[in-house]
Design a protein around this motif. Structure first.
Motif, short mmCIF file in Angstrom:
data_model
loop_
_atom_site.label_atom_id
_atom_site.label_comp_id
_atom_site.label_asym_id
_atom_site.label_seq_id
_atom_site.Cartn_x
_atom_site.Cartn_y
_atom_site.Cartn_z
N CYS A 137 0.86 -1.19 0.00
CA CYS A 137 0.00 0.00 0.00
C CYS A 137 0.90 1.24 0.00
N LEU A 138 0.73 2.11 -1.01
CA LEU A 138 1.48 3.36 -1.09
C LEU A 138 0.55 4.53 -0.80
N ARG A 139 1.01 5.43 0.07
CA ARG A 139 0.20 6.60 0.44
C ARG A 139 1.03 7.87 0.32
N ARG A 140 0.33 8.93 -0.13
CA ARG A 140 0.95 10.24 -0.25
C ARG A 140 -0.04 11.30 0.19
N GLY A 141 0.40 12.14 1.06
CA GLY A 141 -0.47 13.22 1.53
C GLY A 141 -1.73 12.73 2.19
N GLY A 142 -1.65 11.61 2.91
CA GLY A 142 -2.81 11.09 3.62
C GLY A 142 -3.77 10.31 2.76
N GLN A 143 -3.42 10.07 1.50
CA GLN A 143 -4.30 9.34 0.59
C GLN A 143 -3.58 8.11 0.03
N GLN A 147 -2.58 0.25 -4.19
CA GLN A 147 -2.65 -0.92 -3.30
C GLN A 147 -2.80 -2.17 -4.17
N GLN A 148 -1.90 -3.13 -3.98
CA GLN A 148 -1.82 -4.26 -4.90
C GLN A 148 -1.33 -5.50 -4.16
N GLY A 187 4.41 2.35 -13.03
CA GLY A 187 3.89 3.70 -12.91
C GLY A 187 4.11 4.36 -11.57
N GLN A 188 4.80 3.71 -10.63
CA GLN A 188 4.92 4.26 -9.29
C GLN A 188 6.32 4.77 -8.95
N ASN A 189 7.31 4.48 -9.79
CA ASN A 189 8.70 4.84 -9.48
C ASN A 189 9.14 4.28 -8.13
N VAL A 190 8.67 3.12 -7.83
CA VAL A 190 8.99 2.44 -6.58
C VAL A 190 9.42 1.02 -6.90
N GLU A 220 12.68 1.17 -2.47
CA GLU A 220 13.38 2.27 -3.13
C GLU A 220 12.34 3.23 -3.70
N ASN A 221 12.41 4.48 -3.30
CA ASN A 221 11.49 5.51 -3.78
C ASN A 221 12.25 6.44 -4.72
N ARG A 222 11.94 6.37 -6.00
CA ARG A 222 12.63 7.19 -6.99
C ARG A 222 11.84 8.47 -7.32
N ASN A 223 10.84 8.76 -6.52
CA ASN A 223 10.06 9.97 -6.71
C ASN A 223 10.72 11.15 -6.00
N ASP A 224 10.29 12.36 -6.38
CA ASP A 224 10.80 13.56 -5.71
C ASP A 224 9.91 13.97 -4.55
N PHE A 225 9.12 13.02 -4.05
CA PHE A 225 8.30 13.26 -2.86
C PHE A 225 8.31 12.00 -2.00
N ALA A 226 8.06 12.18 -0.73
CA ALA A 226 8.08 11.06 0.22
C ALA A 226 6.81 10.22 0.06
N LEU A 227 6.92 8.98 0.47
CA LEU A 227 5.78 8.06 0.45
C LEU A 227 5.69 7.32 1.77
#
Length: 900
Positions: A137-143, A147-148, A187-190, A220-227
């Motif tokens: 389950c991946l969440r960003r900004g409380g959302q 989920q897979q 599509g998640q850069n994870v 590994e989070n390759r995004n420019d925002f935290a998860l």
């Protein structure tokens, strides 16, 4: 290992579309994309595959087997030790098993499914339990943004979950006892890397017994925002067996703290009347990690509530208290979730464990109760699952360090091909997943049956067994006999090189039964004759069936009367000296010497004409139990000469001059007869019967020389075969059995005619036996044929692991086309004989076990007086640091000090 490093790897990885390579995944090992499909689908050998000629020849066997099979399955309601009518179908799904030795195993498939279970000792259950999964389950900004379920399956149940992960974005990599699954989330850069770690550690006799495994998730989070990342682990209370639906199973949450470490999880109590157990799913509590759970849910419906619970906030409800016991027909499961924050362009990890506690076991007959080995360190009261979980989660990094120290010299050796490194370590799976049991010696047990020879013999409770326990593994998951000795002859290299105390313990157990007898009359299915179950001064074929009472009733094998087999006694003698050569254990040699004399004396009756060479008796009286052999033969005759050779070597060491002179004379006469009757200028004939097929080229004809070389013998004074003839025979085998069979791409066929076609005289002569091929390759390496040896063995690895989809279930045999026989078999462990040959070829010095460990760690049990340290080059491991409670130490000491 990049996907294109070799054609074979590229084939298994051709459907991988991801770019991620995962965290900490090694270059060497067996790698496969989760979307891969094996093109070739083979079927198991069954009665209908027997040729008409063999049906006619063995018609009596067929009738007697059918009658016996019906009585066993329909009247006694037991499983036959070999089931010719219900062979296991090939499921091309298995990955590395979880758990140590002797406490049971749980196998995950390479696609992630929990699909092979062996908790009851020696008895397998092949069922994929679909609710046993990991979900992200991946969440960003409380959302929640993703989920897979991390499974490629689309099952008809649990429809409330998001199934069908795209297998083209994931791959599996195995280098036993570890395995990695890498998910490049579309599509998640994870990227998620699940690392599975089991405590299989050479020269370790404590942690290697633990029924536990750790599953580390690197994110590994390759995004420019935290998860926020949550991994949820769901587990059913049971194994998919029908007893999952009996009443009384229940779950409860737990939390355990010790020495500043803490774990939380759920215990799943499986309350069967026989061999009850507890499963434990747990996660390690650390700063920045949040652990939550769902004590129970039904895995039989849509299970939408659990899915919604997780998707809402990335956590589970964590109710207090136990679940109610299940009612008849109900199933119950549990879930555990661990959450962490992964910074932008950052990494983090979550650590889970799976443990199972079945401390006391009974076999099928239910006559005796046994304590598993791990209870010496964690107790036998059935409440050890939390402690096992904590121990695994806090010690697994040390396990990995010691595994890497052991494997590194081989993995970094650039002279060795990649396929060999994969085969060498991955074939070790069978030592844990061969129906293996490792139990404490019962206080009332006398392994010798109270019998002593005139020269002494075995103590009632040998120190090696008291200290290190009793160890047994099946001939195969389908051939359900423990410690089948004619096959262990090949497989034993793995034990003696990596866990020598277990190898010696097994030898003492076998030696104890040599001097005993069982006068129970039994019908033997091949001959139709009745004879005693066990004859004195003969090595037993096996130490029993797990569906009966192993160690109490031996020789579960009923096809032949193995008291007249020509190889078992000889293999025992060869084992004894090879084991002594590798361990330098003087007490072992002294204890085994009277047993060796007894079994060799019993073999003298087979030298009918007193020419120094034994004769086979006109039926399949050796490990090739479907391949008739008559008179002096290359295989048994060669084993005989090798055994005679080591007898006079041992007599010299023990200062037994009359015995030395006797066997020296016997070897001279026997070697002359062997050459005269069997050598044809190019190789040794299969046998000397003069039959149409007597001049077939047997791939295993140099087995005796193989063991002499492995024992540091085979030349000068202690030579049984002219070296130039051995090498000429090996070249002939390579030219015919290897290169003229299947284009040289499938190993060595057992029997080949001089004209270059397989020997079709029996159901076994035209098979490839993987373990025999590895032994043949070792022999070639010993004799300076390195390139030929590697080429010969490579054919088996490529066939089994890359073409036929038989990973972690290497069969006993396969034919050039169509069929295979006996999945998940003991004999292929002989690949470790290749490593011994390579070590000896390199001339590496034999450091002691303490030197191998850097002299910085003690064994879990002290050496007894007279036992020598072990030494195995390039297979060394740090001995375990014993970290257990004082009360447990006292308990262990009392057990080891108990008088027989």
């Amino acid at each position: 290992m990049e996907a294109g490093d070799s054609g074979s790897t590229a084939g298994l990885m051709s459907r991988y579309q991801g770019s991620a390579r995962g965290t900490g995944v090694p270059e060497e090992g067996w790698r496969i994309c989760l979307a891969h499909e094996f093109k070739e689908k083979r079927k198991p050998f069954q009665a209908r595959d027997v040729s008409l000629a063999n049906i006619v020849e063995h018609l009596g066997l067929g009738v007697r087997y059918l009658r016996w099979w019906y009585r066993k399955t329909q009247v006694e309601k037991k499983a036959p030790f070999i089931d010719m009518f219900n062979a296991l179908p090939l499921r091309q799904i298995y990955g590395a098993p979880m758990g140590g030795f002797g406490g049971g195993t749980i196998t995950r498939g390479w696609r992630g499914e929990f699909c092979r279970w062996q908790l009851n000792p020696g008895m397998y259950h092949y069922k994929t339990v679909i609710a046993n999964q990991f979900t992200v389950c991946l969440r960003r900004g409380g959302q929640t943004v993703y989920q897979q379920v991390l499974s490629v399956e689309r099952p008809p149940t649990l429809q409330g979950w998001n199934w069908g992960y795209c297998g083209s974005y994931a791959f599996y990599h195995a280098l036993y006892p570890r395995a990695w699954t890498v998910y490049d989330l579309p599509g998640q850069n994870v990227t998620l890397t699940c690392r599975q770690v089991s405590p299989i550690i050479p020269h370790d006799y404590q942690d290697s017994s633990l029924p536990a495994a750790v599953l580390v998730w690197d994110v590994e989070n390759r995004n420019d925002f935290a998860l926020e990342v949550t991994i949820m682990f769901t587990m059913t209370n049971g194994t998919g067996h029908k007893d999952d639906k009996i009443e009384g199973h229940w779950n409860e949450p737990f939390h355990l703290e010790k020495d500043g470490e803490a774990v939380s999880g759920v215990l799943l109590h499986h309350c069967t009347s026989v061999n009850p157990y507890t499963l434990a799913i747990a996660a390690r509590e650390q700063p920045g990690r949040e652990i939550s759970h769902q004590t129970s849910f039904s895995p039989q419906g849509t299970c939408s509530a659990l899915w919604s619970d997780l998707i809402t906030d990335g956590q589970l409800g964590s109710p207090d208290g136990p679940s109610p016991p299940t009612q008849k027909g109900e199933k119950v499961a549990a879930a555990l979730a661990a959450r962490c924050t992964v910074a932008a362009m950052g990494q983090n990890s979550l650590e889970f464990s799976l443990a199972w506690d079945m401390p006391k076991v009974t076999f099928g007959a239910g006559e005796r109760e046994h304590l598993r080995r791990y209870t010496r360190f964690f107790g036998g009261s059935g409440d050890a699952a939390p402690a096992l979980s904590l121990y695994a989660l806090t010690r697994y990094r040390d396990w990995e360090r010691r595994i890497e120290d052991w494997q590194r010299p081989i993995l970094q050796d650039r002279s060795l091909p990649s396929w060999y490194k994969s085969a060498l370590f991955n074939e070790l799976y069978f030592l844990a997943d061969g129906g293996t049991v490792w139990v404490e010696l019962r206080p009332d047990c006398d392994i010798s049956g109270g019998l002593r020879s005139e020269e002494g013999g075995l103590p009632a409770q040998p120190n090696i067994i008291r200290e290190y326990g009793r160890f047994a593994y099946l001939e195969g998951q389908e051939y359900r006999m423990y410690n089948t000795y004619d096959v262990h002859f090949y497989a034993s290299f793995a034990l003696i090189m990596l866990w020598p105390k277990l190898a010696l313990s097994l030898q003492y157990d076998m030696a104890g039964w040599v001097v005993q007898e069982d006068s129970t009359q039994r019908l033997h299915l091949m001959s139709g004759l009745v004879s005693p179950a066990k004859t004195r001064n003969v090595v037993p074929h096996d130490i029993g069936d797990p569906d009966d009472e192993p160690w109490q009733r031996v020789n579960a094998y009923l096809i032949h009367d193995t008291a007249d087999w020509k190889d078992l006694n000889l293999k025992f003698v060869l084992h004894v000296y090879r084991d002594f050569h590798l361990t330098q254990d003087q007490q072992y040699l002294q204890d085994m010497w009277p047993i060796c004399q007894a079994v060799m004396e019993s073999m003298m009756r087979f030298d009918k004409d007193s020419d120094g060479l034994i004769e086979n008796s006109g039926y399949a009286d050796q490990t090739y139990d479907g391949w008739t052999v008559t008179g002096p033969s290359a295989y048994c005759g060669g084993l005989w000469l090798a055994a005679v050779c080591v007898m006079y070597k041992m007599a010299r060491l023990l200062d037994k001059e009359p015995v030395y002179n006797r066997y020296r004379d016997l070897l001279d006469r026997g070697s002359s007869s062997f050459d005269r009757l069997l050598w044809n200028g190019q190789y040794y004939n299969y046998d000397s019967s003069g039959r149409v097929f007597s001049n077939s080229v047997m791939s295993d004809q140099c087995a005796g020389q193989w063991f002499l070389r492995a024992s540091g013998l085979g030349e000068d004074e202690f030579q049984a075969f002219p070296v130039e003839k051995v090498r000429r025979a090996l070249k002939t085998i390579y030219e015919l059995n290897v290169m003229q069979f299947a284009g040289g791409q499938m190993g060595a066929v057992n029997g080949m005619r001089p004209e270059g076609v397989p020997d079709s005289s029996s159901v076994q002569s035209d098979e490839v036996w993987v373990g025999v091929v590895y032994g043949l390759a070792a022999t070639m390496i010993h004799e300076g044929m390195l390139e030929e040896g590697l080429k010969t063995a490579e054919g088996c690895y490529r066939t089994v692991w890359e073409r036929l989809g038989m990973a972690f279930q290497t069969p006993e045999a396969y034919c050039e086309k169509g069929i295979f026989r006996s999945l998940a078999y003991m004999r292929p462990l002989s690949i470790w004989a290749m490593q011994l040959a390579l070590d000896q070829r390199a001339g590496q010095p034999r450091d002691s076990e303490s030197q191998a460990a850097g002299q910085d760690a003690a064994e879990p049990a002290a050496r007894t007086e007279g036992e020598a340290v072990q030494a195995v080059p390039r297979t060394q491991a740090f001995s375990p640091e014993t970290v257990i409670d004082t009360a447990q130490v006292v308990q262990c000491q009392r057990a080891s000090e108990q008088d027989p």
